[in-house]
Motif scaffolding. Structure first.
Motif, PDB file in Angstrom:
ATOM      1  N   UNK A   1      29.411  -3.977   2.294  1.00  0.00           N
ATOM      2  CA  UNK A   1      29.449  -3.607   0.803  1.00  0.00           C
ATOM      3  C   UNK A   1      28.594  -2.309   0.851  1.00  0.00           C
ATOM      4  N   UNK A   2      27.416  -2.204   1.310  1.00  0.00           N
ATOM      5  CA  UNK A   2      26.635  -0.968   1.341  1.00  0.00           C
ATOM      6  C   UNK A   2      26.246  -0.441   2.423  1.00  0.00           C
ATOM      7  N   UNK A   3      25.749   0.557   2.542  1.00  0.00           N
ATOM      8  CA  UNK A   3      25.293   1.033   3.954  1.00  0.00           C
ATOM      9  C   UNK A   3      23.891   1.202   4.112  1.00  0.00           C
ATOM     10  N   UNK A   4      23.213   1.174   5.338  1.00  0.00           N
ATOM     11  CA  UNK A   4      21.726   1.308   5.359  1.00  0.00           C
ATOM     12  C   UNK A   4      21.214   2.881   5.498  1.00  0.00           C
ATOM     13  N   UNK A   5      20.477   3.294   4.816  1.00  0.00           N
ATOM     14  CA  UNK A   5      19.805   4.603   5.005  1.00  0.00           C
ATOM     15  C   UNK A   5      18.582   4.422   5.883  1.00  0.00           C
ATOM     16  N   UNK A   6      18.381   4.685   6.835  1.00  0.00           N
ATOM     17  CA  UNK A   6      16.910   4.770   7.470  1.00  0.00           C
ATOM     18  C   UNK A   6      15.892   5.589   6.765  1.00  0.00           C
ATOM     19  N   UNK A   7      14.737   4.942   6.547  1.00  0.00           N
ATOM     20  CA  UNK A   7      13.810   5.718   6.116  1.00  0.00           C
ATOM     21  C   UNK A   7      12.697   5.648   6.921  1.00  0.00           C
ATOM     22  N   UNK A   8      12.011   6.669   7.485  1.00  0.00           N
ATOM     23  CA  UNK A   8      10.799   6.676   8.276  1.00  0.00           C
ATOM     24  C   UNK A   8       9.576   6.770   7.557  1.00  0.00           C
ATOM     25  N   UNK A   9       8.695   5.952   7.868  1.00  0.00           N
ATOM     26  CA  UNK A   9       7.075   6.060   7.166  1.00  0.00           C
ATOM     27  C   UNK A   9       6.353   5.722   8.285  1.00  0.00           C
ATOM     28  N   UNK A  10       5.362   6.262   8.187  1.00  0.00           N
ATOM     29  CA  UNK A  10       3.972   6.196   9.114  1.00  0.00           C
ATOM     30  C   UNK A  10       3.577   4.823   8.962  1.00  0.00           C
ATOM     31  N   UNK A  11       3.271   3.932  10.054  1.00  0.00           N
ATOM     32  CA  UNK A  11       2.871   2.626  10.152  1.00  0.00           C
ATOM     33  C   UNK A  11       1.617   2.405   9.313  1.00  0.00           C
ATOM     34  N   UNK A  12       0.797   3.380   9.286  1.00  0.00           N
ATOM     35  CA  UNK A  12      -0.451   3.693   8.302  1.00  0.00           C
ATOM     36  C   UNK A  12       0.147   3.384   7.000  1.00  0.00           C
ATOM     37  N   UNK A  13       0.968   3.859   6.441  1.00  0.00           N
ATOM     38  CA  UNK A  13       1.279   3.448   5.092  1.00  0.00           C
ATOM     39  C   UNK A  13       1.265   2.052   4.741  1.00  0.00           C
ATOM     40  N   UNK A  14       2.055   1.144   5.649  1.00  0.00           N
ATOM     41  CA  UNK A  14       2.152  -0.232   5.652  1.00  0.00           C
ATOM     42  C   UNK A  14       0.826  -0.878   5.541  1.00  0.00           C
ATOM     43  N   UNK A  15       0.077  -0.380   6.588  1.00  0.00           N
ATOM     44  CA  UNK A  15      -1.238  -0.917   6.856  1.00  0.00           C
ATOM     45  C   UNK A  15      -2.040  -0.498   5.463  1.00  0.00           C
ATOM     46  N   UNK A  16      -1.980   0.716   5.091  1.00  0.00           N
ATOM     47  CA  UNK A  16      -2.930   0.879   3.693  1.00  0.00           C
ATOM     48  C   UNK A  16      -2.640   0.185   2.609  1.00  0.00           C
ATOM     49  N   UNK A  17      -1.486  -0.044   2.332  1.00  0.00           N
ATOM     50  CA  UNK A  17      -0.696  -1.212   1.433  1.00  0.00           C
ATOM     51  C   UNK A  17      -0.767  -2.484   1.704  1.00  0.00           C
ATOM     52  N   UNK A  18      -1.228  -2.820   2.757  1.00  0.00           N
ATOM     53  CA  UNK A  18      -1.417  -4.486   3.181  1.00  0.00           C
ATOM     54  C   UNK A  18       0.064  -5.010   3.229  1.00  0.00           C
ATOM     55  N   UNK A  19       1.054  -4.401   3.879  1.00  0.00           N
ATOM     56  CA  UNK A  19       2.485  -4.800   3.436  1.00  0.00           C
ATOM     57  C   UNK A  19       2.926  -4.847   5.148  1.00  0.00           C
ATOM     58  N   UNK A  20       3.812  -5.679   5.306  1.00  0.00           N
ATOM     59  CA  UNK A  20       4.623  -5.843   6.619  1.00  0.00           C
ATOM     60  C   UNK A  20       5.677  -4.643   6.278  1.00  0.00           C
ATOM     61  N   UNK A  21       6.312  -4.424   7.494  1.00  0.00           N
ATOM     62  CA  UNK A  21       7.499  -3.625   7.377  1.00  0.00           C
ATOM     63  C   UNK A  21       8.648  -3.718   6.440  1.00  0.00           C
ATOM     64  N   UNK A  22       9.194  -4.819   6.633  1.00  0.00           N
ATOM     65  CA  UNK A  22      10.430  -5.277   5.658  1.00  0.00           C
ATOM     66  C   UNK A  22       9.835  -5.384   4.179  1.00  0.00           C
ATOM     67  N   UNK A  23       8.722  -5.677   4.047  1.00  0.00           N
ATOM     68  CA  UNK A  23       8.046  -5.797   2.659  1.00  0.00           C
ATOM     69  C   UNK A  23       7.913  -4.609   2.201  1.00  0.00           C
TER      70      UNK A  23
END
Length: 85
Positions: A1-23
């Protein structure tokens, strides 16, 4: 139905926000759709459909992100809407 659009973000962002990658990916999707709604590029109905939720749920979500569901109307426009209601 839709298409994925990859978005790159530094792992530090997920760490700083205390979130896992998928979250974080889900949060970024919600944020982008809410922002497009705020800018008037998407209707609330379309935004809700894209996020797989009801329109009411989307409008509640917009409020949590401090996005007005009334749009960016001037005081005069809001007064006119109120008088016509």
């Amino acid at each position: 139905m839709g298409s994925d659009i990859p978005v790159l973000f530094p792992q530090e962002l997920a760490f700083a926000l205390k979130m896992e990658g998928q979250e974080l990916a889900s949060e970024l999707q919600r944020l982008s759709i809410v922002k497009l709604y705020e800018l008037g590029r998407l209707s609330s109905g379309m935004a809700a459909k894209l996020l797989g939720c009801s329109r009411l749920s989307f409008l509640e979500m917009a409020g949590k992100y401090q996005v007005s569901i009334l749009g960016n109307q001037s005081a005069d426009q809001l007064r006119e809407d109120f008088e016509n209601a």
